[in-house]
Write a protein that holds these residues in place. Structure first.
Motif, PDB file in Angstrom:
ATOM      1  N   ALA A   1     -97.944  17.671  30.038  1.00  0.00           N
ATOM      2  CA  ALA A   1     -98.865  16.615  30.454  1.00  0.00           C
ATOM      3  C   ALA A   1     -98.117  15.308  30.707  1.00  0.00           C
ATOM      4  CB  ALA A   1     -99.943  16.413  29.392  1.00  0.00           C
ATOM      5  N   THR A   2     -97.100  15.043  29.906  1.00  0.00           N
ATOM      6  CA  THR A   2     -96.302  13.824  30.110  1.00  0.00           C
ATOM      7  C   THR A   2     -95.594  13.863  31.452  1.00  0.00           C
ATOM      8  OG1 THR A   2     -95.922  13.674  27.727  1.00  0.00           O
ATOM      9  CG2 THR A   2     -94.490  12.374  29.143  1.00  0.00           C
ATOM     10  N   LEU A   3     -94.982  14.987  31.766  1.00  0.00           N
ATOM     11  CA  LEU A   3     -94.291  15.119  33.052  1.00  0.00           C
ATOM     12  C   LEU A   3     -95.279  15.004  34.206  1.00  0.00           C
ATOM     13  CD1 LEU A   3     -91.811  18.043  32.265  1.00  0.00           C
ATOM     14  CD2 LEU A   3     -91.330  15.598  32.311  1.00  0.00           C
ATOM     15  N   GLN A   4     -96.439  15.632  34.059  1.00  0.00           N
ATOM     16  CA  GLN A   4     -97.451  15.574  35.108  1.00  0.00           C
ATOM     17  C   GLN A   4     -97.915  14.141  35.347  1.00  0.00           C
ATOM     18  OE1 GLN A   4     -98.322  18.232  36.890  1.00  0.00           O
ATOM     19  NE2 GLN A   4     -99.781  17.098  38.166  1.00  0.00           N
ATOM     20  N   ALA A   5     -97.924  13.341  34.276  1.00  0.00           N
ATOM     21  CA  ALA A   5     -98.358  11.949  34.372  1.00  0.00           C
ATOM     22  C   ALA A   5     -97.239  11.015  34.820  1.00  0.00           C
ATOM     23  CB  ALA A   5     -98.907  11.484  33.022  1.00  0.00           C
ATOM     24  N   GLY A   6     -96.029  11.561  35.016  1.00  0.00           N
ATOM     25  CA  GLY A   6     -94.905  10.721  35.417  1.00  0.00           C
ATOM     26  C   GLY A   6     -94.319   9.921  34.275  1.00  0.00           C
ATOM     27  N   GLY A   7     -94.534  10.389  33.035  1.00  0.00           N
ATOM     28  CA  GLY A   7     -94.052   9.650  31.863  1.00  0.00           C
ATOM     29  C   GLY A   7     -92.711  10.125  31.360  1.00  0.00           C
ATOM     30  N   ARG A   8     -92.333   9.626  30.175  1.00  0.00           N
ATOM     31  CA  ARG A   8     -91.052   9.936  29.547  1.00  0.00           C
ATOM     32  C   ARG A   8     -91.313  10.753  28.297  1.00  0.00           C
ATOM     33  NH1 ARG A   8     -91.307   4.284  29.573  1.00  0.00           N
ATOM     34  NH2 ARG A   8     -91.438   4.477  27.316  1.00  0.00           N
ATOM     35  N   THR A   9     -90.422  11.701  28.020  1.00  0.00           N
ATOM     36  CA  THR A   9     -90.615  12.541  26.849  1.00  0.00           C
ATOM     37  C   THR A   9     -89.278  12.957  26.257  1.00  0.00           C
ATOM     38  OG1 THR A   9     -91.769  14.510  26.019  1.00  0.00           O
ATOM     39  CG2 THR A   9     -90.766  14.688  28.195  1.00  0.00           C
ATOM     40  N   VAL A  10     -89.280  13.184  24.941  1.00  0.00           N
ATOM     41  CA  VAL A  10     -88.103  13.665  24.223  1.00  0.00           C
ATOM     42  C   VAL A  10     -88.481  14.959  23.521  1.00  0.00           C
ATOM     43  CG1 VAL A  10     -86.411  13.201  22.414  1.00  0.00           C
ATOM     44  CG2 VAL A  10     -87.236  11.330  23.853  1.00  0.00           C
ATOM     45  N   ALA A  11     -87.687  16.009  23.755  1.00  0.00           N
ATOM     46  CA  ALA A  11     -87.882  17.293  23.082  1.00  0.00           C
ATOM     47  C   ALA A  11     -86.821  17.442  22.007  1.00  0.00           C
ATOM     48  CB  ALA A  11     -87.779  18.441  24.084  1.00  0.00           C
ATOM     49  N   VAL A  12     -87.247  17.574  20.754  1.00  0.00           N
ATOM     50  CA  VAL A  12     -86.335  17.706  19.620  1.00  0.00           C
ATOM     51  C   VAL A  12     -86.316  19.173  19.196  1.00  0.00           C
ATOM     52  CG1 VAL A  12     -85.731  16.887  17.321  1.00  0.00           C
ATOM     53  CG2 VAL A  12     -86.951  15.373  18.896  1.00  0.00           C
ATOM     54  N   LEU A  13     -85.151  19.791  19.260  1.00  0.00           N
ATOM     55  CA  LEU A  13     -85.046  21.235  19.050  1.00  0.00           C
ATOM     56  C   LEU A  13     -84.623  21.601  17.628  1.00  0.00           C
ATOM     57  CD1 LEU A  13     -83.236  22.326  22.342  1.00  0.00           C
ATOM     58  CD2 LEU A  13     -85.662  21.885  21.950  1.00  0.00           C
ATOM     59  N   GLY A  14     -85.026  22.818  17.226  1.00  0.00           N
ATOM     60  CA  GLY A  14     -84.526  23.407  15.993  1.00  0.00           C
ATOM     61  C   GLY A  14     -83.413  24.393  16.280  1.00  0.00           C
ATOM     62  N   SER A  15     -82.942  24.376  17.505  1.00  0.00           N
ATOM     63  CA  SER A  15     -81.796  25.167  17.948  1.00  0.00           C
ATOM     64  C   SER A  15     -80.849  24.219  18.664  1.00  0.00           C
ATOM     65  CB  SER A  15     -82.252  26.271  18.911  1.00  0.00           C
ATOM     66  OG  SER A  15     -82.850  25.688  20.069  1.00  0.00           O
ATOM     67  N   GLY A  16     -79.727  24.750  19.161  1.00  0.00           N
ATOM     68  CA  GLY A  16     -78.849  23.922  19.966  1.00  0.00           C
ATOM     69  C   GLY A  16     -79.434  23.695  21.346  1.00  0.00           C
ATOM     70  N   VAL A  17     -78.990  22.636  22.024  1.00  0.00           N
ATOM     71  CA  VAL A  17     -79.555  22.295  23.333  1.00  0.00           C
ATOM     72  C   VAL A  17     -79.144  23.287  24.416  1.00  0.00           C
ATOM     73  CG1 VAL A  17     -79.795  19.834  22.825  1.00  0.00           C
ATOM     74  CG2 VAL A  17     -77.651  20.690  23.806  1.00  0.00           C
ATOM     75  N   LEU A  18     -78.167  24.141  24.140  1.00  0.00           N
ATOM     76  CA  LEU A  18     -77.793  25.193  25.075  1.00  0.00           C
ATOM     77  C   LEU A  18     -78.350  26.551  24.650  1.00  0.00           C
ATOM     78  CD1 LEU A  18     -74.092  24.177  25.874  1.00  0.00           C
ATOM     79  CD2 LEU A  18     -76.168  23.726  27.216  1.00  0.00           C
ATOM     80  N   GLN A  19     -79.205  26.533  23.651  1.00  0.00           N
ATOM     81  CA  GLN A  19     -79.901  27.737  23.190  1.00  0.00           C
ATOM     82  C   GLN A  19     -81.383  27.410  23.063  1.00  0.00           C
ATOM     83  OE1 GLN A  19     -78.857  30.938  22.464  1.00  0.00           O
ATOM     84  NE2 GLN A  19     -76.853  30.438  23.325  1.00  0.00           N
ATOM     85  N   ILE A  20     -82.006  27.040  24.185  1.00  0.00           N
ATOM     86  CA  ILE A  20     -83.404  26.615  24.179  1.00  0.00           C
ATOM     87  C   ILE A  20     -84.292  27.710  23.591  1.00  0.00           C
ATOM     88  CG2 ILE A  20     -85.354  25.894  25.606  1.00  0.00           C
ATOM     89  CD1 ILE A  20     -83.098  23.876  25.540  1.00  0.00           C
ATOM     90  N   TYR A  21     -85.159  27.281  22.677  1.00  0.00           N
ATOM     91  CA  TYR A  21     -86.123  28.209  22.080  1.00  0.00           C
ATOM     92  C   TYR A  21     -87.492  27.540  22.076  1.00  0.00           C
ATOM     93  CZ  TYR A  21     -88.520  31.277  18.861  1.00  0.00           C
ATOM     94  OH  TYR A  21     -89.429  32.142  18.309  1.00  0.00           O
ATOM     95  N   PRO A  22     -88.524  28.257  22.552  1.00  0.00           N
ATOM     96  CA  PRO A  22     -88.530  29.614  23.096  1.00  0.00           C
ATOM     97  C   PRO A  22     -87.937  29.665  24.497  1.00  0.00           C
ATOM     98  CG  PRO A  22     -90.718  28.669  23.280  1.00  0.00           C
ATOM     99  CD  PRO A  22     -89.904  27.674  22.508  1.00  0.00           C
ATOM    100  N   ARG A  23     -87.445  30.834  24.902  1.00  0.00           N
ATOM    101  CA  ARG A  23     -86.744  30.967  26.166  1.00  0.00           C
ATOM    102  C   ARG A  23     -87.633  30.640  27.360  1.00  0.00           C
ATOM    103  NH1 ARG A  23     -81.972  29.977  26.013  1.00  0.00           N
ATOM    104  NH2 ARG A  23     -81.611  31.061  27.986  1.00  0.00           N
ATOM    105  N   GLU A  24     -88.931  30.889  27.252  1.00  0.00           N
ATOM    106  CA  GLU A  24     -89.794  30.606  28.394  1.00  0.00           C
ATOM    107  C   GLU A  24     -89.896  29.113  28.701  1.00  0.00           C
ATOM    108  OE1 GLU A  24     -92.909  31.325  24.991  1.00  0.00           O
ATOM    109  OE2 GLU A  24     -90.958  32.129  25.582  1.00  0.00           O
ATOM    110  N   ASN A  25     -89.426  28.274  27.769  1.00  0.00           N
ATOM    111  CA  ASN A  25     -89.473  26.835  27.998  1.00  0.00           C
ATOM    112  C   ASN A  25     -88.165  26.276  28.553  1.00  0.00           C
ATOM    113  OD1 ASN A  25     -92.117  26.370  27.417  1.00  0.00           O
ATOM    114  ND2 ASN A  25     -91.789  25.634  25.334  1.00  0.00           N
ATOM    115  N   VAL A  26     -87.251  27.139  28.951  1.00  0.00           N
ATOM    116  CA  VAL A  26     -86.011  26.662  29.586  1.00  0.00           C
ATOM    117  C   VAL A  26     -86.315  25.821  30.825  1.00  0.00           C
ATOM    118  CG1 VAL A  26     -83.926  27.383  30.813  1.00  0.00           C
ATOM    119  CG2 VAL A  26     -84.517  28.460  28.638  1.00  0.00           C
TER     120      VAL A  26
END
Length: 383
Positions: A159-184
C-alpha cells in the motif's frame, strides 16, 4: 583498525548478538578496546564463553576488505553505528544493532516513521484496514516500517508503494536471503528508490525462527509508534508491541469483531491501553500531521485530496443512494452490505439472473466499489 571495520567484525561474527556487543562496549569504553580485548576482559564484561570463542576466531582472520567484497557487488552496504546514515533513533535502544546491512537508502525514521505490523494470515477485513490506513499515512509523509512477512506486513509495504510513499523492510534473514521468497519482487521494488531493505544479520543468513522476534525490536525501534492491525492471541506482532512499549513508543491498534480470532490480540491491546484507531487521523494528530494539508500543491501527486478523502471517509450506510448506480447495482449493494458474501449468497438475496448478476458485479469492481476475493467472494469497500 577503523571503528567502522570493528563494528563489521562484530556484525559478521557467528552468534554474536547486540546484547553482547553492548556489554563489551559498556565495560571497555571504546570500540578500539573491544577490538583489542582478550578472553579475560571479554569474560569480565559478562560475555558468554561461546560468544568469546566466536569473536576471537573471527578476529584471527578478519579482513574487512575481503568481507565487503562478498556483498558490496550485490548492492549491499554496511551502515555501522558510527555511519551518518545509521538511524539516530536506534541509539536510544537498550540493544541497538552494531550495524545494518542495507539495500536501498534508509528514508526518514523516528518522528517521521510508523511501524505497521500484524497477522501473517490476514482476513479481508485486515487487508482492507491496512490498505486504507497505510495509504493515507504514507500520503501524509510518514515512512512505513514493517517486516516483509506474509499478511499485514506485505499489505503495508504494498500500500505504501502504491501510494508513492517510503518504506523500510526489516528482515529476520540476510538481505540477500529474502524471506518469504515470494516477496523478493516486493523487496526489489522497495529498494529501487522507495526506501530500504535492512537487516542486522549478514547478507546470506537464512531466515531462522529465532531471528524474527529479535528483529522486531528494530521494527518498533525505527519508529515513533507502532500500529497493530490484526493479531491472534499468540501473534509475533504482539512481541513488537511489547517492545515498542519497552522502548517508550506509542502503540495503536485496530479493533476487530469479538468473534474473529485474528482480532483477539488487537482488542486486548486496546483493553490494556493501546490507542484505538478507526481512521488515519487518529494517528496523524499525534504526529502533528494533516492528510489534507499534505495533499495540497506539489505533494498531491496523481490523487486529488477530494478523491482520497472520499475513498478514506468512514464507511457509510449501505442503503445510501448513489446517482451513478443503476437500480440493479443499488439492489446488489443493499444485499451485500459491508460483509463478505459469496456469489451464491448474492444470487439468493437479489434474485438476479446469473448473467445480470455477473455484469453488475463486474461494473462495480471496475468502479472500485467492491473487491473480488478468492473463492467467488465479494466485499464492499466504498459507497
Amino acid at each position: 583498525m577503523r571503528v567502522d571495520d570493528i563494528l563489521l567484525w562484530l556484525s559478521v561474527s557467528p552468534g554474536v548478538g547486540a546484547v553482547s556487543v553492548r556489554r563489551l562496549h559498556d565495560y571497555l569504553g571504546s570500540w578500539e578496546k573491544v577490538w583489542a580485548a582478550g578472553e579475560a576482559e571479554m569474560k569480565a564484561a559478562g560475555v558468554k564463553n561461546a560468544i568469546i570463542r566466536s569473536l576471537l576466531a573471527a578476529r584471527a582472520h578478519f579482513d574487512p576488505v575481503a568481507v565487503r567484497r562478498q556483498f558490496e557487488p550485490e548492492g549491499v552496504r554496511y551502515v555501522s553505528q558510527v555511519h551518518a546514515e545509521y538511524p539516530e533513533i536506534l541509539h536510544t535502544l537498550y540493544d541497538p544493532p552494531a550495524g545494518l546491512f542495507v539495500i536501498g537508502m534508509i528514508p526518514g525514521t523516528g518522528s517521521d516513521a510508523l511501524a505497521v505490523v500484524g497477522a501473517r494470515t490476514l482476513t479481508s477485513y485486515g487487508r482492507l484496514a491496512t490498505e486504507r490506513l497505510v495509504t493515507e499515512l504514507a500520503q501524509s509523509g510518514l515512512t512505513i516500517v514493517s517486516g516483509l512477512a506474509r499478511g499485514i506486513d506485505t499489505a503495508a509495504h504494498g500500500a505504501t508503494l502504491q501510494a508513492g510513499g517510503r518504506t523500510v523492510a526489516v528482515l529476520g534473514s540476510g538481505v540477500l536471503q529474502i524471506y518469504p521468497r515470494e516477496n523478493v519482487p516486493l523487496a526489489h521494488r522497495i529498494a529501487d528508490g522507495h526506501g530500504a531493505v535492512v537487516s542486522e544479520y549478514p547478507p546470506h543468513t537464512p531466515g531462522r525462527p529465532q531471528n524474527f522476534p529479535i528483529r522486531n525490536r528494530i521494527i518498533s525501534g525505527l519508529a515513533q509508534a507502532t500500529l497493530v492491525v490484526e493479531a491472534g492471541e499468540k501473534s509475533g506482532s504482539l512481541i513488537t508491541a511489547d517492545q515498542a512499549l519497552e522502548q517508550g513508543r506509542d502503540v495503536y491498534a485496530v479493533p476487530g469483531p469479538i468473534t474473529s480470532p485474528p482480532s483477539i490480540g488487537t482488542n486486548r491491546l486496546i483493553q490494556q491501553g493501546a490507542k484505538l484507531v478507526l481512521t488515519a487521523s487518529d494517528i496523524l494528530e499525534d504526529y502533528s500531521l494533516s492528510f489534507q494539508d499534505t495533499q495540497s500543491g506539489e505533494n498531491a501527486g496523481n490523487h486529488g485530496s477530494s478523491e482520497l478523502n472520499s475513498a478514506f471517509s468512514p464507511l457509510q450506510s449501505p442503503l445510501q443512494n448513489h446517482p451513478a448506480h443503476s437500480s440493479e447495482a443499488l439492489l446488489l449493494l443493499k444485499s451485500l452490505g459491508y460483509e463478505e458474501a459469496t456469489l451464491d449468497d448474492l444470487h439468493h438475496r437479489t434474485g438476479m439472473p446469473p448473467g445480470l448478476l455477473h455484469s453488475t458485479l463486474l461494473r462495480l469492481q471496475l468502479q472500485g466499489v467492491i473487491s473480488a476475493l478468492p473463492g467467488n467472494r465479494f466485499l464492499r469497500v466504498k459507497t
